[in-house]
Write an enzyme that holds these catalytic residues in place. Structure first.
Site, PDB file in Angstrom:
ATOM      1  N   ALA A 136       3.322   6.682  -4.700  1.00 52.47           N
ATOM      2  CA  ALA A 136       3.802   6.462  -6.072  1.00 52.47           C
ATOM      3  C   ALA A 136       4.237   5.006  -6.200  1.00 52.47           C
ATOM      4  CB  ALA A 136       4.977   7.375  -6.377  1.00 52.47           C
ATOM      5  N   LYS A 137       4.494   4.573  -7.376  1.00 56.18           N
ATOM      6  CA  LYS A 137       5.075   3.250  -7.607  1.00 56.18           C
ATOM      7  C   LYS A 137       5.660   3.232  -9.003  1.00 56.18           C
ATOM      8  CE  LYS A 137       5.144  -0.704  -5.316  1.00 56.18           C
ATOM      9  NZ  LYS A 137       5.053  -0.779  -3.849  1.00 56.18           N
TER      10      LYS A 137
END
Ligand code: GLU
Length: 461
Positions: A136-137
């Site tokens: 994720a980011k």
């Protein structure tokens, strides 16, 4: 001056690494043709490796798109009494291996496609080092240097509130990235805990201060992992650490720790670049003194005889300010990009005077840059391997939070080195097995692991 234009470099380059072919998956998913787009580039790299291992089509398609993309807007009161509407993102790329995991970036250039790319890289990174996390980011489009501490706290807490419904210690675990730090992770964790009335929620973010659930060794972990990887690969790269000349791009958390650690092992940092300028000293730039200087002055500029801290005068004996092109052209053994994405394009790749590039930043080299480096015989140690140390120690922090236990620094260092060494060896095995460059090799190992998990789990329902 460079004799080759970027276009000429790309034309004459051998098609090693990422191919120039447009994968049919792009058509299938309706990606607009834009070779300059970071997400297109990152997916292209992934699909190239997927073809090398004949990855099942359905897994290729799944991995070419993130599972969830969240965009939020939230108002925050600034110190002057006015309100500003901030834009934030959280992209959850894949969770086949475990909870989504990845940093939060505060930077004026944060945009959806870049966050998607960085989230995909997290999936690959976690898989390559075999930790049970997905990718994720997230981030907020803002320049944190222009915000006061109070404003930064309010933005962080309000951003946490905006994405709170989709994160959690067993669901999605943010961490620091460019422009964020341990203090901000503490505000984030506190906001989450206060809202959930939960005492067991420390693991909702990693990279926290030691006093509030953080892990020893997390702050230096990415830089440490870069150097652990380099040391493990030295025999295959045919270079040695003693007297090694290093050029370092970026002197934030990752660059400054990598510089200090490798200097202590006997290497010489002969060139450094950051947002304030470029320095060169063939006799060596003392990264400990430079880190002291940056703490006080906010950048590497003026390090040397006229340093306001005196640190440069004491330790440096005259680093010269040089132009950006001269910085890239500095003859050295290892170039470590530790700044932002897409810094090394075909033009800069033509300038580089190194034998090896070790990617401490995420995606610092464009596919065109990659092709030029391959043509010139410059080896690249890819980011999903080289900079995985941060998320590895994040995993250790999460384990410690879950068990309400704390590891000593020696244990963290030892375990980090063990994980990095295994990942480096895995990459070399794939490099030999598939006869590919190191970037493709690292991706094949990561993809193979994910494919095995998809095979075992099947697709619901
Ligand atoms: N932001 C770091 C990275 O890009 C660390 C992520 C984490 O610890 O979750 O790898």
């Amino acid at each position: 001056m460079s004799t080759a234009t970027p276009a000429a470099s790309a034309q004459t380059s051998t098609p090693v690494g990422v191919s120039t072919r447009r994968d049919p998956v792009f058509e299938e998913l309706g990606f607009p043709p834009d070779p300059e787009n970071l997400y297109t580039q990152t997916v292209g790299t992934m699909l190239h490796a997927a073809d090398v291992i004949d990855l099942h089509h359905r897994v290729k398609v799944i991995l070419a798109q993130p599972k969830n993309e969240l965009m939020v807007h939230f108002p925050v009161r600034l110190d002057d009494g006015k309100y500003h509407l901030f834009k934030g993102y959280r992209v959850q790329h894949n969770n086949a291996l475990g909870p989504y995991k990845g940093g939060l970036r505060f930077h004026p250039d944060v945009n959806l496609d870049d966050v998607k790319s960085l989230a995909l890289l997290m999936t690959m990174k976690c898989s390559l080092v075999r930790i049970p996390f997905g990718g994720a980011k997230g981030g907020v489009k803002t320049d944190p240097r222009t915000l006061s501490t109070g404003e930064l706290e309010r933005v962080t807490r309000r951003f946490c509130t905006a994405i709170m419904h989709t994160i959690g210690p067993d669901r999605d675990i943010p961490a620091p990235d460019v422009g964020t730090n341990a203090a901000m992770m503490a505000w984030f964790a506190d906001t989450y805990a206060m809202t959930h009335k939960a005492t067991d929620s420390l693991g909702v973010v990693t990279g926290k201060p030691i006093a509030f659930g953080g892990s020893l060794g997390r702050e230096k972990a990415t830089g440490q992992g870069v150097i652990n990887t380099l040391v493990e690969l030295l025999p295959s790269l045919n270079i040695s650490i003693e007297g090694m000349r290093i050029s370092l791009q970026g002197f934030g958390n990752v660059g400054s720790w990598a510089g200090r650690i490798v200097q202590d092992l006997g290497a010489r940092i002969i060139a450094v670049q950051d947002h304030t300028g470029c320095l060169r000293n063939d006799g060596g730039i003392d990264c400990h003194a430079l880190a002291e200087h940056v703490l006080v002055s906010g950048g590497i500029a003026h390090f040397g005889a006229d340093s306001p801290t005196g640190a440069g005068a004491r330790a440096d004996h005259g680093a010269q300010a040089v132009s950006e092109e001269d910085f890239y052209r500095t003859p050295c053994d290892v170039f470590i990009p530790a700044a932002l994405e897409q810094m090394v394009r075909a033009e800069q790749a033509d300038w580089l005077g190194c034998k090896v590039v070790v990617e401490a930043a995420n995606a610092p080299i464009t596919p065109d840059g990659d092709r030029v480096l391959a043509r010139r015989g410059i080896e690249v140690v890819p980011a999903i391997l080289a900079n995985a140390g941060g998320v590895v120690v994040s995993y250790f922090e999460w384990l410690q939070n879950k068990a309400s236990q704390y590891w000593d620094a020696e244990k963290v260092d030892h375990e980090l080195n063990r994980v990095m060494v295994m990942a480096a060896r895995r990459t070399l095995v794939c490099k030999q097995k598939y006869e590919v460059d190191m970037r493709t090799a690292a991706y094949t190992s990561a993809l193979d692991h994910i494919a095995q998990v998809y095979n075992a789990r099947g697709i619901f329902p």
